[in-house]
Structure formats: structure tokens, C-alpha cells
Design a protein around this motif. Structure first.
Motif, PDB file in Angstrom:
ATOM      1  N   GLN A   1      47.998  23.033  20.494  1.00 41.26           N
ATOM      2  CA  GLN A   1      48.684  24.003  21.352  1.00 41.26           C
ATOM      3  C   GLN A   1      48.381  25.422  20.878  1.00 41.26           C
ATOM      4  O   GLN A   1      49.245  26.109  20.336  1.00 41.26           O
ATOM      5  CB  GLN A   1      50.200  23.772  21.314  1.00 41.26           C
TER       6      GLN A   1
ATOM      7  N   GLU B   1      48.056  28.129  22.393  1.00 39.12           N
ATOM      8  CA  GLU B   1      48.763  29.197  23.097  1.00 39.12           C
ATOM      9  C   GLU B   1      50.249  29.236  22.746  1.00 39.12           C
ATOM     10  O   GLU B   1      50.958  30.185  23.101  1.00 39.12           O
ATOM     11  CB  GLU B   1      48.610  29.013  24.614  1.00 39.12           C
ATOM     12  N   ASN B   2      50.742  28.249  21.995  1.00 39.54           N
ATOM     13  CA  ASN B   2      52.165  28.148  21.678  1.00 39.54           C
ATOM     14  C   ASN B   2      52.491  29.022  20.462  1.00 39.54           C
ATOM     15  O   ASN B   2      52.021  28.767  19.347  1.00 39.54           O
ATOM     16  CB  ASN B   2      52.523  26.682  21.385  1.00 39.54           C
TER      17      ASN B   2
ATOM     18  N   ARG C   1      52.155  28.499  16.139  1.00 39.04           N
ATOM     19  CA  ARG C   1      51.473  29.526  15.353  1.00 39.04           C
ATOM     20  C   ARG C   1      52.401  30.066  14.249  1.00 39.04           C
ATOM     21  O   ARG C   1      51.990  30.260  13.106  1.00 39.04           O
ATOM     22  CB  ARG C   1      51.029  30.678  16.251  1.00 39.04           C
TER      23      ARG C   1
ATOM     24  N   LEU D   1      45.226  35.389  20.094  1.00 40.36           N
ATOM     25  CA  LEU D   1      45.428  35.399  21.544  1.00 40.36           C
ATOM     26  C   LEU D   1      44.921  36.693  22.169  1.00 40.36           C
ATOM     27  O   LEU D   1      44.565  36.723  23.350  1.00 40.36           O
ATOM     28  CB  LEU D   1      46.918  35.218  21.854  1.00 40.36           C
TER      29      LEU D   1
ATOM     30  N   SER E   1      50.557  35.744  16.799  1.00 34.36           N
ATOM     31  CA  SER E   1      49.537  35.600  17.843  1.00 34.36           C
ATOM     32  C   SER E   1      48.158  35.997  17.325  1.00 34.36           C
ATOM     33  O   SER E   1      47.138  35.657  17.934  1.00 34.36           O
ATOM     34  CB  SER E   1      49.903  36.447  19.062  1.00 34.36           C
TER      35      SER E   1
ATOM     36  N   GLU F   1      40.061  32.127  24.485  1.00 30.47           N
ATOM     37  CA  GLU F   1      40.592  31.038  25.296  1.00 30.47           C
ATOM     38  C   GLU F   1      40.081  29.679  24.838  1.00 30.47           C
ATOM     39  O   GLU F   1      39.740  28.825  25.636  1.00 30.47           O
ATOM     40  CB  GLU F   1      40.229  31.257  26.770  1.00 30.47           C
TER      41      GLU F   1
ATOM     42  N   ASN G   1      40.084  26.723  21.089  1.00 31.87           N
ATOM     43  CA  ASN G   1      40.664  26.403  19.775  1.00 31.87           C
ATOM     44  C   ASN G   1      39.591  26.057  18.747  1.00 31.87           C
ATOM     45  O   ASN G   1      39.863  25.369  17.756  1.00 31.87           O
ATOM     46  CB  ASN G   1      41.653  25.246  19.903  1.00 31.87           C
TER      47      ASN G   1
END
Length: 574
Positions: free
Chosen positions: A126, A128-129, A133, A317, A452, A472, A474
Motif C-alpha cells: 500500500q 499510497e497509504n 508509511r 508521493l 509521504s 506512481e 512501488n
């Protein structure tokens, strides 16, 4: 022989029996006295008398009272005591170190490392979570805190050992002063070679002092004709009959703490010891705990630099609009290979990637890093100038050796990729960890403030080499997870996992060896103590037999005198 001569003979026998009984009583009274050496009365035929052509004996006389002591065995026992004392200090140091490591608990270093990389695995799933992070950053702080705590407690143990070194210098001086005083008193009591008797009580005290001194340092003892002893450590004497030399503790610094060594005060020469508590303390402080700190520093530094090399090539991010390095360089104009950097970069290249949020355009700019030692090598100022030449961002190097990079417009963001030189990690640009040792290891404040920025994405596919969308994916998080078991060229192919396992196994192996060695020395010392007791110890059964023998001797002598008295009375009556 006349009756009067016979009475003198009987008197000599009575006195000898009396002294023998007194010595036996002294032994029985001190059967439980620590350090007491069994005494023995020495008997010899008394001087003869001449009567005409005859030489008639005058019975027995006591020529001395001596200790039953095997000096060779005593010297070996002092050596065994020194070796046992030194080995036990090292054994205790390893036991404390194992306790600090706390392996197989929930708060050990292995667990902290595992939890940290497991938390990054969650970020892979995840990216974007923000919660995952944040957990990864917190686990990084926990890991860094555990490393710092371990280093701090090991240093505290080293400080405690150093205090004992200082105290030992005082103990050595106290014991050598006691031995010197006893040397003088023994010489007076025994009268040099004029008496065959030992100053038994004083010699017992000196023997105890020598034993206590042998626990501190390995000594060699040589008895002199006066009755005094000379005490040597290495090639230097501490006591020579009525003379003595003091020792003193001299302070230095080692691995960030005060350390003391013991010197002979009048020459400032080191006290060379191979065994004893002092040797054990020095070895435990500098080699056992100091060596562990070196290994822990190596693990922490390797983790910081090598992990940062991976992290610095990724992006969070969002890209950066303002970034300042965290590692200062003394001279911004000097070649980076000669700069004051804990981790030195090498020749290579890196990409500075610009992203325009308004247009969505991404553009990479390659910067070459030349550190081959030929011609003009890249300096911090050169690197800043190369970045500053990129359209859309500005860069400058400060007098303190920090480089700052800023976007020229609010819509511009930048990041890094493909660093083959290790420069980003060396300078502290886009790094996860800060510090280069166990005590300085921490997580970058920028990440703690904004998780982030955890660099989970890569701006190019390492397999295809194609450009990817800005932030965008991982891919970098995957590389961060793989780092735990990744062979590192800087460590001859050993991974961080292998390094921490080596750290633990070296302590475990060292502790096992130290326990075995200490136990061996304890058994050897006990064996020698048993031999000493057989020679110098008091046996109540043996003393009872001697007491009966002297009693019978006394009774026979008394009966002989009574018979002589009757004869003398008869002679007078005639």
C-alpha cells in the motif's frame, strides 16, 4: 655423665616437649584461620659434652619454628589465582553483554530489524497509504533507538570497568605498602640469617597480602636472605625488601569515553600485565566491549549508508521543491574523495529528474561524478554548479559544506534516480537514516515530519530502463525490502542480515569460550589449593597424634628427672 649433666639433658627434653606442645596448640587454635600456614618445631641434637675421651650427648634442643610451605607451589598458585581472576572478569563482561543483547526476547536487535523491514513490506502493498508509511518510519526510529540504547549501555559498562581500573591502582599501592611494612618487621624479628625461626604470624599476613595482590596483577615473588621479598610485575619491581614504587592511573580517551591505564608513577612506564583482574578489566573494556562497539558501529554505519543508497534513488508521493544535504563537508572546494566524509562516494553518475505539475512533463538530467584521482575530481561546488545549470532548479554550496537545491517555480518538483556513485547517500540527500555510527544513528527529521517522503517509487524501470510516471509505483520499496538480504560489495558479499547475525554469534561464541576458560582456571586453582592444604593446612588428627607424642615425651622426661632427683638425694644422704 654426672647427675647434674643428666638433669640438664632432661631439662632440654622437657623444654623441647613444651615448645612442641605450644606449636601444636597454635596450629589447633588456627585451624579455621584464613591464610594460616601450619607451623612445625625443628628439633636437633643438643651440643655434646666431653668427659675424658668420651663425647656425651645433651639430649635435644629446638632450633626453630618454621612454616610448612612449598614456595614453588605457592608461586604456581599465585599465577593460577591471577589467571582465574582475569578470566572471570572477561566471563562477567560477556555475560553482561549477552544480557544487553537480550536475544530471543521481544526487544532485541534482531527483532527490531525484522519489524522494520516487515513494515516496509506493508508499504510495498500500500504505497499510497500514509498510515503504513508512518509505521515504517516509526519502526525505523525504534530500530535506531535500539541501536543507540545498546551502544550507550555498552559504553556505560565500559565506564564501570574503567572505574574499577582506577580503583585497582589504589589497591595495588595499599597492598605494596603493606608488604613493604611486613618486610621490615620480618627482617627485624628474624634477625636476617641469625635465626632459623620464621616470623610466622607476620609471614602469614604477608602471604595473604601477596595472594590478594596476585588477584589484581600477575606477580613474581623472590625471597631475600633478610627474610623480605621482592615483588615484580613484568620487568619492573613494585617492592624490593624495604623499598616500594607506587602506581598511578593515567587518563586517555577511547571510542568517546575516558579510559585509564596503570603506570609506574616514577617512570611513567606502563604496568605490563598478562593476567589478573587488571589485565581482565583492560581486555574486557577495550577488546570485548570495545570490539563489540566497533562491530555495532560497522553494522549501524553500513545500514545507514547502504540503505540510504537505495532510498536516495527513489521518490515519495511527491517530489522535492527544497532540499538541503545533512552531512557537512569541511571544504566545499576540495575533491569529494578527499573531503571529510565518513562514507566516500566513487566515480559514477546520477540523474536529477524534473517534473512539471502543470504540464505533467518529466525530464531527466544526468550529472557525471569524476573521482578517479586523475585530473580535476568533482568537488561539492562542482556538483552544486552542475545541478544549478539545470533549467528549472537552483543549487548552491554553503561555507559549512552543505548543498541546497530549490525549484525555480512552484510548479516544478525534482527527485533523483540512477545514482551509481553513492554521492546522494554520502551527502545526505533524500536519505532515510542519518548518522554514521551506533550512537548517532537516527531517522531523517524530514521523514519523521512527513512520511509521504518515504522513497517508495522509482523514476525508471531497472529491468527495462524505461521512464516511469512520477511517484506512481512501488519499485523502490521492493528494493528496500530486498536490501535486508542483499549481498553488499562493501562487506565482501555479506548482507545486513548476515552482519547482525555475525554480531550476535561472535558474542555468543566469545561468551562460551570465556566461560570455558574461566572454569578451567577455577578447577586448576582448586587443584593447587588442595595440594597446598595437604602441605600447609592444619589436620586436627595429625595434630592430635603430635600432641600425644609430645605429651609422652614430656612425661618421660619428667619421670627421668624424678629418678635423677631420687639418685641425687641418695647421693647427698651418703
Amino acid at each position: 655423665m654426672s647427675l647434674f649433666s643428666s638433669i640438664q639433658l632432661a631439662n632440654n627434653s622437657l623444654r623441647a616437649a613444651q615448645v612442641g606442645l605450644q606449636v601444636v596448640g597454635q596450629n589447633i587454635a588456627n585451624v579455621n584461620t584464613p591464610g594460616y600456614i601450619r607451623e612445625e618445631a625443628l628439633f636437633a641434637p643438643a651440643d655434646t659434652q666431653r668427659q675424658g675421651d668420651l663425647l656425651l650427648g645433651m639430649g635435644v634442643e629446638v632450633v626453630g619454628i618454621v612454616q610448612k610451605l612449598d614456595h614453588f607451589l605457592e608461586e604456581r598458585l599465585r599465577g593460577a589465582t591471577s589467571e582465574r581472576a582475569g578470566a572471570e572478569v572477561q566471563e562477567q563482561a560477556y555475560l553482561q553483554l549477552e544480557g544487553l543483547l537480550g536475544e530471543l526476547s521481544d526487544t532485541d536487535l534482531s527483532t527490531a530489524l525484522t519489524k522494520f523491514f516487515n513494515s516496509i513490506s506493508e508499504v510495498v502493498n500500500q504505497p499510497e497509504n500514509l498510515a503504513t508509511r508512518n509505521l515504517a518510519v516509526l519502526q525505523g526510529q525504534t530500530l535506531a533507538g535500539e541501536v543507540r540504547r545498546l551502544a550507550d549501555r555498552v559504553n556505560q559498562n565500559r565506564i564501570d570497568l574503567n572505574r574499577r581500573v582506577i580503583n585497582i591502582a589504589d589497591d595495588i599501592n595499599r597492598l605494596t605498602k603493606e608488604i613493604q611494612t611486613l618486610n621490615l618487621r620480618i627482617a627485624v624479628v628474624e634477625g636476617g640469617e641469625l635465626s632459623q625461626s620464621d616470623a610466622v604470624g607476620l609471614r602469614d599476613q604477608r602471604l595473604v597480602a601477596l595472594t590478594n595482590l596476585s588477584k589484581l596483577v600477575d606477580i613474581r615473588v623472590a625471597e631475600q636472605s633478610s627474610g623480605g621479598v621482592a615483588v615484580f610485575v613484568g620487568g619492573e619491581f613494585l617492592v624490593f625488601e624495604g623499598e616500594r614504587r607506587e602506581v598511578a592511573a593515567e587518563s586517555t580517551s577511547d571510542r568517546g569515553i575516558r579510559t585509564d591505564s596503570v603506570l609506574i608513577a616514577d617512570t611513567n612506564s606502563p604496568l605490563n600485565v598478562n593476567s589478573g583482574e587488571l589485565a581482565g578489566l583492560l581486555d574486557a573494556r577495550d577488546s570485548v566491549l570495545g570490539g563489540f562497539l566497533d562491530n555495532l558501529d560497522h553494522l549501524a554505519g553500513t545500514l545507514a549508508y547502504e540503505f540510504n543508497k537505495v532510498h536516495s534513488q527513489g521518490q515519495g508521493l511527491n517530489g522535492f521543491t527544497d532540499l538541503t544535504s545533512s552531512v557537512e563537508i569541511g571544504d566545499a572546494g576540495a575533491a569529494l574523495s578527499e573531503a571529510d566524509l565518513k562514507f566516500g562516494p566513487t566515480s559514477g553518475a546520477l540523474d536529477v529528474v524534473l517534473f512539471n505539475r502543470e504540464t505533467g512533463q518529466t525530464k531527466a538530467h544526468t550529472i557525471q561524478i569524476d573521482l578517479d584521482g586523475l585530473g580535476s575530481d568533482t568537488s561539492l561546488e562542482d556538483f552544486a554548479a552542475a545541478v544549478d545549470a539545470i533549467d528549472g532548479i537552483s543549487a548552491s554550496a554553503s561555507a559549512s559544506g552543505l548543498v541546497t537545491i530549490r525549484s525555480d517555480s512552484p510548479d516544478a518538483e525534482f527527485s533523483f534516480s540512477g545514482d551509481t556513485s553513492g554521492l546522494l547517500a554520502a551527502l545526505g540527500l533524500n536519505t532515510f537514516f542519518t548518522g554514521d555510527s551506533a550512537l548517532s544513528l537516527d531517522v531523517n527529521q524530514a521523514l519523521r515530519d512527513d512520511p509521504s517522503k518515504l522513497a517508495t517509487a522509482r523514476l525508471h524501470d531497472p529491468e527495462t530502463g524505461t521512464a516511469l510516471n512520477f511517484g506512481e509505483n512501488n519499485l523502490n520499496a521492493i528494493e528496500l525490502v530486498r536490501f535486508f538480504d542483499k549481498p553488499l560489495d562493501s562487506n565482501n558479499g555479506a548482507s545486513i542480515n548476515v552482519l547482525q547475525e555475525r554480531l550476535i554469534s561472535e558474542v555468543t561464541r566469545g561468551s562460551t569460550v570465556a566461560k570455558s576458560v574461566a572454569e578451567g582456571f577455577r578447577i586448576f586453582e582448586e587443584t593447587l589449593n588442595g595440594q597446598k592444604l595437604a602441605t600447609s593446612g592444619v589436620s586436627l588428627d595429625e595434630e592430635a597424634v603430635r600432641m600425644l607424642s609430645y605429651q609422652r615425651m614430656f612425661q618421660a622426661s619428667a619421670r627421668y628427672i624424678a629418678t635423677l632427683s631420687e639418685l641425687l638425694e641418695l647421693l647427698v644422704n651418703l
